[in-house]
Design a protein around this motif. Sequence first.
Motif, PDB file in Angstrom:
ATOM      1  N   MET A   1      -6.870  -5.270  -4.667  1.00 15.30           N
ATOM      2  CA  MET A   1      -5.474  -5.365  -4.278  1.00 15.30           C
ATOM      3  C   MET A   1      -5.357  -6.027  -2.918  1.00 15.30           C
ATOM      4  O   MET A   1      -6.178  -5.792  -2.046  1.00 15.30           O
ATOM      5  CB  MET A   1      -4.871  -3.970  -4.174  1.00 15.30           C
ATOM      6  CG  MET A   1      -4.429  -3.414  -5.472  1.00 15.30           C
ATOM      7  SD  MET A   1      -3.447  -1.951  -5.202  1.00 15.30           S
ATOM      8  CE  MET A   1      -4.633  -0.723  -5.626  1.00 15.30           C
ATOM      9  N   LYS A   2      -4.329  -6.783  -2.767  1.00 17.46           N
ATOM     10  CA  LYS A   2      -4.043  -7.398  -1.478  1.00 17.46           C
ATOM     11  C   LYS A   2      -3.071  -6.493  -0.741  1.00 17.46           C
ATOM     12  O   LYS A   2      -1.868  -6.665  -0.828  1.00 17.46           O
ATOM     13  CB  LYS A   2      -3.437  -8.774  -1.673  1.00 17.46           C
ATOM     14  CG  LYS A   2      -4.370  -9.777  -2.268  1.00 17.46           C
ATOM     15  CD  LYS A   2      -3.650 -11.087  -2.371  1.00 17.46           C
ATOM     16  CE  LYS A   2      -4.521 -12.160  -2.908  1.00 17.46           C
ATOM     17  NZ  LYS A   2      -3.798 -13.426  -3.051  1.00 17.46           N
ATOM     18  N   ARG A   3      -3.563  -5.519  -0.021  1.00 16.15           N
ATOM     19  CA  ARG A   3      -2.694  -4.544   0.621  1.00 16.15           C
ATOM     20  C   ARG A   3      -2.241  -4.986   2.005  1.00 16.15           C
ATOM     21  O   ARG A   3      -1.118  -4.737   2.385  1.00 16.15           O
ATOM     22  CB  ARG A   3      -3.404  -3.206   0.732  1.00 16.15           C
ATOM     23  CG  ARG A   3      -3.646  -2.589  -0.625  1.00 16.15           C
ATOM     24  CD  ARG A   3      -4.215  -1.259  -0.489  1.00 16.15           C
ATOM     25  NE  ARG A   3      -3.244  -0.442   0.213  1.00 16.15           N
ATOM     26  CZ  ARG A   3      -3.228   0.858   0.179  1.00 16.15           C
ATOM     27  NH1 ARG A   3      -4.096   1.499  -0.500  1.00 16.15           N
ATOM     28  NH2 ARG A   3      -2.330   1.541   0.856  1.00 16.15           N
ATOM     29  N   LEU A   4      -3.102  -5.659   2.766  1.00 17.70           N
ATOM     30  CA  LEU A   4      -2.769  -5.992   4.142  1.00 17.70           C
ATOM     31  C   LEU A   4      -1.534  -6.881   4.242  1.00 17.70           C
ATOM     32  O   LEU A   4      -0.624  -6.564   5.006  1.00 17.70           O
ATOM     33  CB  LEU A   4      -3.967  -6.636   4.849  1.00 17.70           C
ATOM     34  CG  LEU A   4      -3.775  -6.876   6.344  1.00 17.70           C
ATOM     35  CD1 LEU A   4      -3.472  -5.574   7.069  1.00 17.70           C
ATOM     36  CD2 LEU A   4      -5.006  -7.521   6.924  1.00 17.70           C
TER      37      LEU A   4
ATOM     38  N   TRP B   1      -1.727  -6.525  -8.212  1.00 20.20           N
ATOM     39  CA  TRP B   1      -0.891  -5.427  -7.739  1.00 20.20           C
ATOM     40  C   TRP B   1      -0.952  -5.344  -6.219  1.00 20.20           C
ATOM     41  O   TRP B   1      -2.016  -5.463  -5.625  1.00 20.20           O
ATOM     42  CB  TRP B   1      -1.351  -4.101  -8.338  1.00 20.20           C
ATOM     43  CG  TRP B   1      -0.920  -3.920  -9.757  1.00 20.20           C
ATOM     44  CD1 TRP B   1      -1.668  -4.159 -10.876  1.00 20.20           C
ATOM     45  CD2 TRP B   1       0.354  -3.490 -10.211  1.00 20.20           C
ATOM     46  NE1 TRP B   1      -0.931  -3.899 -11.997  1.00 20.20           N
ATOM     47  CE2 TRP B   1       0.318  -3.481 -11.615  1.00 20.20           C
ATOM     48  CE3 TRP B   1       1.527  -3.100  -9.571  1.00 20.20           C
ATOM     49  CZ2 TRP B   1       1.406  -3.095 -12.398  1.00 20.20           C
ATOM     50  CZ3 TRP B   1       2.618  -2.719 -10.345  1.00 20.20           C
ATOM     51  CH2 TRP B   1       2.549  -2.714 -11.740  1.00 20.20           C
ATOM     52  N   GLU B   2       0.197  -5.127  -5.609  1.00 15.53           N
ATOM     53  CA  GLU B   2       0.305  -4.836  -4.182  1.00 15.53           C
ATOM     54  C   GLU B   2       1.041  -3.508  -4.066  1.00 15.53           C
ATOM     55  O   GLU B   2       1.927  -3.212  -4.876  1.00 15.53           O
ATOM     56  CB  GLU B   2       1.092  -5.933  -3.457  1.00 15.53           C
ATOM     57  CG  GLU B   2       0.433  -7.290  -3.509  1.00 15.53           C
ATOM     58  CD  GLU B   2       1.228  -8.372  -2.789  1.00 15.53           C
ATOM     59  OE1 GLU B   2       0.680  -9.466  -2.634  1.00 15.53           O
ATOM     60  OE2 GLU B   2       2.382  -8.130  -2.398  1.00 15.53           O
ATOM     61  N   GLU B   3       0.680  -2.708  -3.081  1.00 17.52           N
ATOM     62  CA  GLU B   3       1.362  -1.422  -2.937  1.00 17.52           C
ATOM     63  C   GLU B   3       1.425  -0.987  -1.486  1.00 17.52           C
ATOM     64  O   GLU B   3       0.646  -1.446  -0.642  1.00 17.52           O
ATOM     65  CB  GLU B   3       0.718  -0.343  -3.787  1.00 17.52           C
ATOM     66  CG  GLU B   3      -0.693   0.020  -3.425  1.00 17.52           C
ATOM     67  CD  GLU B   3      -1.257   1.099  -4.346  1.00 17.52           C
ATOM     68  OE1 GLU B   3      -1.896   2.010  -3.809  1.00 17.52           O
ATOM     69  OE2 GLU B   3      -1.063   1.028  -5.569  1.00 17.52           O
TER      70      GLU B   3
ATOM     71  N   GLY C   1       7.668  11.669  -0.780  1.00 14.58           N
ATOM     72  CA  GLY C   1       6.572  10.712  -0.781  1.00 14.58           C
ATOM     73  C   GLY C   1       7.021   9.455  -1.507  1.00 14.58           C
ATOM     74  O   GLY C   1       7.692   9.532  -2.537  1.00 14.58           O
ATOM     75  N   VAL C   2       6.684   8.289  -0.961  1.00 16.48           N
ATOM     76  CA  VAL C   2       7.105   7.011  -1.517  1.00 16.48           C
ATOM     77  C   VAL C   2       5.876   6.169  -1.821  1.00 16.48           C
ATOM     78  O   VAL C   2       4.994   6.031  -0.973  1.00 16.48           O
ATOM     79  CB  VAL C   2       8.003   6.238  -0.516  1.00 16.48           C
ATOM     80  CG1 VAL C   2       8.377   4.870  -1.064  1.00 16.48           C
ATOM     81  CG2 VAL C   2       9.230   7.050  -0.150  1.00 16.48           C
ATOM     82  N   LEU C   3       5.817   5.616  -3.023  1.00 14.34           N
ATOM     83  CA  LEU C   3       4.807   4.630  -3.370  1.00 14.34           C
ATOM     84  C   LEU C   3       5.537   3.450  -3.996  1.00 14.34           C
ATOM     85  O   LEU C   3       6.131   3.578  -5.062  1.00 14.34           O
ATOM     86  CB  LEU C   3       3.776   5.182  -4.361  1.00 14.34           C
ATOM     87  CG  LEU C   3       2.782   4.133  -4.896  1.00 14.34           C
ATOM     88  CD1 LEU C   3       1.895   3.598  -3.770  1.00 14.34           C
ATOM     89  CD2 LEU C   3       1.943   4.713  -6.018  1.00 14.34           C
TER      90      LEU C   3
END
Length: 191
Positions: free
Chosen positions: A1-4, A87-89, A75-77
């Motif tokens: 995942m590309k989270r940054l 997917w990004e999160e 809580g939020v996702l």
Amino acid sequence: MKRLPLLLSLCAGLLLTGCAHSRDDGPLPPKTVDSVDLKRYQGKWFELARLPMFFQRNCAQSEAHYNLKPDGTVGVLNRCITLEGEWEEASGTATPQVQGKTDKLWVEFDNWFSRLLPGVTKGDYWVLYVDKDYQTALVGNPDRKYLWILSRTPTIPALERESLLARARQQGYDTTRLIWRVSDRDIAQKR
């Protein structure tokens, strides 16, 4: 995942949102619902449409997962899939802006930027409308830069869609700029 990249973008967007205030001589802020039953609001919501925003610029389909915690926070996702199928999160917490009221929340995402500058990266999450069965909702912010049309299902009937658009327009949101959810078929064709 590309989270940054997603996290950096979310931080920048929320920082700008958190700093925005209505001017005394400007339009009245949008009207929110009287209250939100957070127990019924929790769960998975599909984003049907949104106003353009930097931190979601790569998102083709987005969803939000809310989980009511014992302390009253949520809580939020937030997750989205890009046209490339990645997917990004981002995860965070929503808290009432006014103790005991649930129509206006602060959302702060858990990342290095929010830990560096706690409280600065909070974004407004105003529930403008939620239907009686908690199946569709309109969420925005006070300066009308952000708007999300949410549903428990990835599609809704055209009449219901038009009703939500009319509600958003009545609140002063520019619905001509909405970015709509990309179909599964269109994502599959891009791969």
